[in-house]
Enzyme design. Structure first.
Site, mmCIF file in Angstrom:
data_model
loop_
_atom_site.group_PDB
_atom_site.id
_atom_site.type_symbol
_atom_site.label_atom_id
_atom_site.label_comp_id
_atom_site.label_asym_id
_atom_site.label_seq_id
_atom_site.Cartn_x
_atom_site.Cartn_y
_atom_site.Cartn_z
ATOM 1 N N VAL A 12 0.842 -1.203 0.000
ATOM 2 C CA VAL A 12 0.000 0.000 0.000
ATOM 3 C C VAL A 12 0.879 1.256 0.000
ATOM 4 O O VAL A 12 0.594 2.239 -0.697
ATOM 5 C CB VAL A 12 -0.961 0.000 1.212
ATOM 6 C CG1 VAL A 12 -1.812 1.256 1.210
ATOM 7 C CG2 VAL A 12 -1.856 -1.231 1.189
ATOM 8 N N GLY A 36 9.214 -5.074 2.604
ATOM 9 C CA GLY A 36 9.092 -4.350 1.335
ATOM 10 C C GLY A 36 10.229 -4.680 0.378
ATOM 11 O O GLY A 36 11.095 -5.512 0.677
ATOM 12 N N TYR A 138 -2.553 -8.135 16.306
ATOM 13 C CA TYR A 138 -2.348 -7.151 15.228
ATOM 14 C C TYR A 138 -3.387 -6.029 15.346
ATOM 15 O O TYR A 138 -3.046 -4.843 15.388
ATOM 16 C CB TYR A 138 -2.452 -7.859 13.874
ATOM 17 C CG TYR A 138 -2.635 -6.930 12.706
ATOM 18 C CD1 TYR A 138 -1.644 -6.018 12.373
ATOM 19 C CD2 TYR A 138 -3.802 -6.960 11.945
ATOM 20 C CE1 TYR A 138 -1.820 -5.154 11.301
ATOM 21 C CE2 TYR A 138 -3.981 -6.113 10.880
ATOM 22 C CZ TYR A 138 -2.987 -5.206 10.565
ATOM 23 O OH TYR A 138 -3.167 -4.346 9.506
ATOM 24 N N PHE A 166 -10.395 -2.110 4.696
ATOM 25 C CA PHE A 166 -10.981 -3.445 4.631
ATOM 26 C C PHE A 166 -10.012 -4.286 3.780
ATOM 27 O O PHE A 166 -8.815 -4.166 3.962
ATOM 28 C CB PHE A 166 -12.444 -3.357 4.185
ATOM 29 C CG PHE A 166 -13.314 -2.930 5.366
ATOM 30 C CD1 PHE A 166 -13.134 -1.683 5.958
ATOM 31 C CD2 PHE A 166 -14.211 -3.803 5.953
ATOM 32 C CE1 PHE A 166 -13.851 -1.313 7.107
ATOM 33 C CE2 PHE A 166 -14.942 -3.440 7.091
ATOM 34 C CZ PHE A 166 -14.746 -2.197 7.656
HETATM 35 N N1 UFG Z 1 -9.068 -17.324 2.806
HETATM 36 C C1 UFG Z 1 -9.217 -18.608 2.340
HETATM 37 N N2 UFG Z 1 -8.111 -19.263 1.880
HETATM 38 C C2 UFG Z 1 -6.873 -18.688 1.855
HETATM 39 C C3 UFG Z 1 -6.732 -17.362 2.327
HETATM 40 C C4 UFG Z 1 -7.852 -16.703 2.797
HETATM 41 O O1 UFG Z 1 -10.311 -19.175 2.350
HETATM 42 O O2 UFG Z 1 -5.913 -19.357 1.440
HETATM 43 C C5 UFG Z 1 -10.261 -16.603 3.285
HETATM 44 C C6 UFG Z 1 -10.131 -16.134 4.722
HETATM 45 O O3 UFG Z 1 -10.567 -17.139 5.598
HETATM 46 C C7 UFG Z 1 -11.028 -14.900 4.727
HETATM 47 C C8 UFG Z 1 -10.911 -14.351 3.299
HETATM 48 O O4 UFG Z 1 -10.382 -15.430 2.520
HETATM 49 O O5 UFG Z 1 -12.341 -15.281 4.925
HETATM 50 C C9 UFG Z 1 -9.965 -13.195 3.212
HETATM 51 O O6 UFG Z 1 -8.754 -13.530 3.863
HETATM 52 P P1 UFG Z 1 -7.445 -12.639 3.783
HETATM 53 O O7 UFG Z 1 -6.372 -13.370 4.534
HETATM 54 O O8 UFG Z 1 -7.182 -12.253 2.375
HETATM 55 O O9 UFG Z 1 -7.835 -11.291 4.544
HETATM 56 P P2 UFG Z 1 -8.496 -11.078 5.984
HETATM 57 O O10 UFG Z 1 -9.951 -10.789 5.773
HETATM 58 O O11 UFG Z 1 -8.159 -12.165 6.912
HETATM 59 O O12 UFG Z 1 -7.727 -9.778 6.510
HETATM 60 C C10 UFG Z 1 -7.531 -8.604 5.725
HETATM 61 C C11 UFG Z 1 -6.324 -7.872 6.261
HETATM 62 C C12 UFG Z 1 -6.611 -7.378 7.645
HETATM 63 C C13 UFG Z 1 -7.872 -6.558 7.658
HETATM 64 C C14 UFG Z 1 -9.011 -7.350 7.081
HETATM 65 C C15 UFG Z 1 -10.221 -6.451 7.033
HETATM 66 O O13 UFG Z 1 -5.181 -8.726 6.241
HETATM 67 O O14 UFG Z 1 -5.540 -6.562 8.072
HETATM 68 O O15 UFG Z 1 -8.665 -7.793 5.780
HETATM 69 O O16 UFG Z 1 -11.281 -6.954 6.309
HETATM 70 F F1 UFG Z 1 -8.209 -6.192 8.906
#
Ligand code: UFG
Length: 320
Positions: A12, A36, A138, A166
């Site tokens: 970002v 980075g 975090y 988000f």
């Molecule tokens: N997911 C999978 N398989 C994977 C990776 C992720 O099913 O291999 C799912 C996760 O369970 C979740 C969704 O995809 O339901 C998104 O997961 P991410 O890891 O991409 O992102 P998160 O929602 O966990 O978290 C991100 C940021 C946070 C922030 C959050 C806010 O990393 O810092 O979005 O919505 F707070």
């Protein structure tokens, strides 16, 4: 303006630094390259490779109009296993930055906060006055930094904005997501399309959502960067404003995988595996406040646009 961008070699941070340069600002990037990449720092920026807490004072003594603070540890799982890395790396470093800003009378701050501060809220979409109850270290450290910034704004006249992201995704030309350990859904799914992984794991299909998989609000990184520029311009001394940044639309994990299949033309095998610890079922932003007060509007809200830009970037960089 003359601006310091901390963490400007990260995902970002590099996109925001690029947009700030394009808008005619003079940008100095400080980054320790712990996550980075030096080649992600935009060409027009001066780059200082250093730990922020070591150089905050000497760097800010040069004189700046404002700071955009992205440098942070941001892996949820790691934050639970190694909290000290997060409390020191995020909170202590930010306190040093705030002190240096106070000492050198630098009054504008835009801070990368996160939707992770809300934990698992009852109300969807999520407005900014939702009680912050983070479920991981975090999120707790980001919330602590929001509180510290609030105190400095009130006591010392800082013009500060916390932007609660988000799910940031997509890419902006040569600037995109390149993590050594990838945990985010869209880049992982694209790694399957590139043949770097066999399949994507879907973390649970028994959530209380329409198709049983988790729902998230995916926002394009360039739209996010635009909000930083607006926040920088509109900040007022002595005020700390908080804005949620999302598109206000939720997509399930299955919908994301399907969109990636359509955009890439690859079959992308998926297997359902157990729920991931700490995941909320659904996180969708209310973007009302950002629209009204920052006059901000996302211009790349379609999921297939976000995925297409991420795909173009992943394709270009997968051998890096
Ligand atoms: N997911 C999978 N398989 C994977 C990776 C992720 O099913 O291999 C799912 C996760 O369970 C979740 C969704 O995809 O339901 C998104 O997961 P991410 O890891 O991409 O992102 P998160 O929602 O966990 O978290 C991100 C940021 C946070 C922030 C959050 C806010 O990393 O810092 O979005 O919505 F707070």
């Amino acid at each position: 303006m003359r601006l310091l961008v901390t963490g400007g070699a990260g995902y970002v941070g590099s996109v925001c630094a690029a947009r700030l340069c394009e808008a005619g600002h003079e940008v100095v990037v400080v980054d320790d390259l712990s996550s980075g990449h030096a080649d992600a720092v935009p060409g027009g920026c001066r780059f200082v490779e250093a730990e922020l807490s070591d150089v905050a004072d000497s760097l800010l003594a040069e004189g700046f109009d404002g700071v955009l603070h992205f440098a942070a540890k941001s892996l949820v799982g790691e934050s639970m296993q190694d909290p000290s890395k997060y409390w020191h790396g995020n909170v202590v470093t930010t306190l040093r930055l705030l002190e240096a800003m106070r000492k050198h009378e630098i009054t504008r701050l835009v801070f990368s906060s996160t939707a992770a501060v809300y934990g698992q809220p009852d109300t969807i979409p999520i407005p900014e006055d939702t009680p912050a109850q983070p479920t991981n270290t975090y999120g707790a450290t980001k919330l602590a930094m929001d509180h510290a910034i609030e105190s400095y704004a009130t006591a010392h006249g800082l013009a500060a904005t916390s932007l609660r992201y988000f799910n940031v995704a997509g890419a902006y030309g040569a600037y995109g997501e390149r993590h050594a350990v990838e945990t985010h859904l869209i880049p992982i799914v694209l790694q399957v399309a590139l043949g770097q992984r066999e399949y994507v794991q879907i973390f649970g299909d028994d959530w209380p959502t329409q198709d049983g998989t988790c729902v998230r609000d995916y926002i394009h990184v360039a739209d996010l960067a635009d909000a930083h520029l607006r926040a920088l311009e509109l900040a007022q001394p002595g005020r700390h404003r908080i804005y949620n940044l999302g598109n206000g639309t939720g997509f399930s994990v299955k919908q994301v995988v399907d969109t990636c299949r359509q955009v890439t033309g690859h079959p992308i095998p998926a297997r359902v595996s157990p729920r991931r610890e700490g995941d909320p079922a659904s996180l969708v932003a209310s973007g009302e406040r950002a629209r009204q007060e920052l006059n901000w509007q996302p211009h790349r809200a379609e999921l297939d646009t976000i995925v297409r830009h991420a795909w173009e970037f992943a394709h270009a960089h997968h051998r890096d």
